[in-house]
Design a protein around this motif. Structure first.
Motif, PDB file in Angstrom:
ATOM      1  N   LEU A 272       0.825  -1.209   0.000  1.00 26.16           N
ATOM      2  CA  LEU A 272       0.000   0.000   0.000  1.00 26.16           C
ATOM      3  C   LEU A 272       0.861   1.263   0.000  1.00 26.16           C
ATOM      4  N   LYS A 273       1.937   1.255   0.776  1.00 24.40           N
ATOM      5  CA  LYS A 273       2.839   2.420   0.800  1.00 24.40           C
ATOM      6  C   LYS A 273       3.492   2.632  -0.568  1.00 24.40           C
ATOM      7  N   THR A 274       3.848   1.526  -1.222  1.00 24.60           N
ATOM      8  CA  THR A 274       4.456   1.624  -2.554  1.00 24.60           C
ATOM      9  C   THR A 274       3.461   2.169  -3.575  1.00 24.60           C
ATOM     10  N   LEU A 275       2.231   1.670  -3.540  1.00 25.99           N
ATOM     11  CA  LEU A 275       1.192   2.177  -4.448  1.00 25.99           C
ATOM     12  C   LEU A 275       1.024   3.684  -4.261  1.00 25.99           C
ATOM     13  N   HIS A 276       1.023   4.117  -2.994  1.00 28.27           N
ATOM     14  CA  HIS A 276       0.855   5.543  -2.707  1.00 28.27           C
ATOM     15  C   HIS A 276       2.046   6.347  -3.228  1.00 28.27           C
ATOM     16  N   SER A 282      -4.280   6.736  -6.774  1.00 20.94           N
ATOM     17  CA  SER A 282      -5.094   7.884  -7.183  1.00 20.94           C
ATOM     18  C   SER A 282      -6.344   7.454  -7.943  1.00 20.94           C
ATOM     19  N   THR A 283      -7.415   8.218  -7.738  1.00 18.55           N
ATOM     20  CA  THR A 283      -8.652   7.982  -8.498  1.00 18.55           C
ATOM     21  C   THR A 283      -8.818   9.018  -9.605  1.00 18.55           C
ATOM     22  N   GLU A 284      -7.844   9.927  -9.716  1.00 20.67           N
ATOM     23  CA  GLU A 284      -7.894  10.920 -10.788  1.00 20.67           C
ATOM     24  C   GLU A 284      -7.552  10.257 -12.124  1.00 20.67           C
TER      25      GLU A 284
END
Length: 411
Positions: A272-276, A282-284
């Motif tokens: 999760l930290k890597t994805l962030h 992001s949902t943009e």
């Protein structure tokens, strides 16, 4: 008992499919329409019972939900899709004159200047903003009635009414010892619940409630603690995560503090930290070649469908509420109220993996209590607003009993 309940189930994914399979064994409703953007998914879920019909619905459109409700004389709308669709389904149900249930509330927006200290728009704020309209209309929106939120909130009501005279902390603690086998027999990374929802709740600032401070936020994955889960699951490290219980429980249950901690595990937190870090949470919308896509939707599309993981899963999942304070006689007390589901059992009994089954069983129980007239109310309410005992008794009748464990009150 009313036999005229007509349910619209929006969403035929993992939880929706399990909801249909559980409801098929009960007789408290007259008909169920299963609506999904993908009609084939709705048809698969509807095939289990003659009372079920499949339909196409656009969960992002209140008018689409309203039209389907009106076409089928729907009395209760059950929302079983990602929380980004809460408001259009909620508004569509209201416009059609139906009552409404969901398992996650309207989305939060972090505070623009101090996201890890102050709340911005909180989970459920958009729904609570119109609670007066629902109450004036004599209509019920029963929100957060999955397992967490949902059963954990039932436990809070039960603890306050029957076990405690004074509550220091209502601490939701969720953990599991589930593993997912890859094609080669090794353990693979495969979230057992919607990755879209998991990213949303794990990377947002977690909310904590304290009686003298109200709601405030902390950093993601803060305040790690090791909690010993029952029935052989054992110790799991849990961290603060944003969740509806903290926004719901203090409205109806007297306590000094409310928290939610999730046993994510080190690997999951790292992912999760890597994805962030990479912006993949992001949902943009971003342009890739000639297409516009949301990075989070891409992540979800690349991972296995949680609904299809059951045959590869092993272990148990546990949802529960750790309550500390003083008992009815004023003595220190520490009690964990919990619900464990073994994947082997849920797959053999229902053909659905344990995480989605555990989530889905609770709204079915709630709808049966509403149909019987045991539960009733108007406005935007959480499960804490209702008597817990009939719910817990019926959950046991469904073949999935809850448990209670006394802990060292000093610890």
């Amino acid at each position: 008992m009313s036999d005229s309940m007509r349910i619209l189930l929006v969403g035929a994914g993992g939880v929706g499919g399990a909801f249909a399979a559980i409801a098929a064994r009960r007789d408290f409703f007259e008909a169920m329409v299963i609506g999904d953007y993908t009609v084939a998914s709705a048809e698969r879920a509807a095939a289990v019972d003659d009372r079920f019909t499949a339909a196409e619905v656009d969960a992002s459109s209140a008018s689409s939900v309203e039209a389907l409700c009106r076409e089928h004389s729907i009395t209760h709308v059950m929302n079983a899709v990602d929380p980004r669709f809460v408001m259009p389904i909620f508004e569509g149900a209201y416009a059609a004159g139906a009552d409404y249930l969901d398992m996650a509330m309207s989305l939060s927006r972090p505070h623009p200047d101090a996201p890890y200290e102050q709340t911005g728009v909180k989970l459920g704020d958009e729904q609570f903003a119109v609670a007066g309209e629902w109450e004036s209309a004599g209509r019920l929106a029963l929100c957060g009635i999955g397992v967490e939120p949902g059963l954990s909130d039932v436990f809070a009501r039960y603890a306050a009414d029957h076990l405690f005279g004074e509550i220091d902390e209502l601490g939701v603690r969720d953990g599991a010892n589930l593993t997912v086998e890859g094609p080669d027999g090794s353990t693979s990374f495969a979230p057992t619940f919607s990755i879209w929802t998991t990213i949303e709740e794990c990377l947002n600032p977690p909310v904590v409630w304290e009686k003298d401070r109200g709601w405030f936020t902390t950093a993601p994955f803060s305040e790690p603690e090791v909690f010993e889960f029952p029935e052989g699951i054992g110790p799991v490290e849990c961290v603060n995560v944003e969740h509806e219980e903290v926004l719901l429980m203090p409205r109806w249950v007297e306590a000094k503090r409310a928290t939610f901690k999730y046993g994510l595990g080190e690997e999951f937190i790292d992912v999760l930290k890597t994805l962030h870090k990479l912006g993949l949470d992001s949902t943009e919308m971003v342009r890739v070649g000639g297409a516009e896509v949301s990075p989070r939707d891409v992540v979800a599309a690349c991972l296995p469908n949680p609904a299809e993981l059951g045959p590869r899963m092993k272990g148990k999942t546990c949802a529960g509420l750790w309550v500390t304070g003083k008992d009815k006689d004023g003595a220190p007390r520490s009690t964990y109220l919990y619900h464990v589901v073994d994947n082997e059992w849920s797959m053999a009994e229902y053909g659905h993996q344990c995480v989605v089954w555990q989530t889905a069983v609770n709204p079915v129980v709630a709808l049966e209590l509403l149909a019987r007239g045991v539960w009733s109310g108007a406005g935007v309410l959480g499960a804490e607003a209702f008597d817990a005992v009939p719910f817990l008794d019926l959950l046991t009748e469904y073949g999935s009993p809850w448990g209670q464990q006394e802990l060292d009150p000093v610890g």
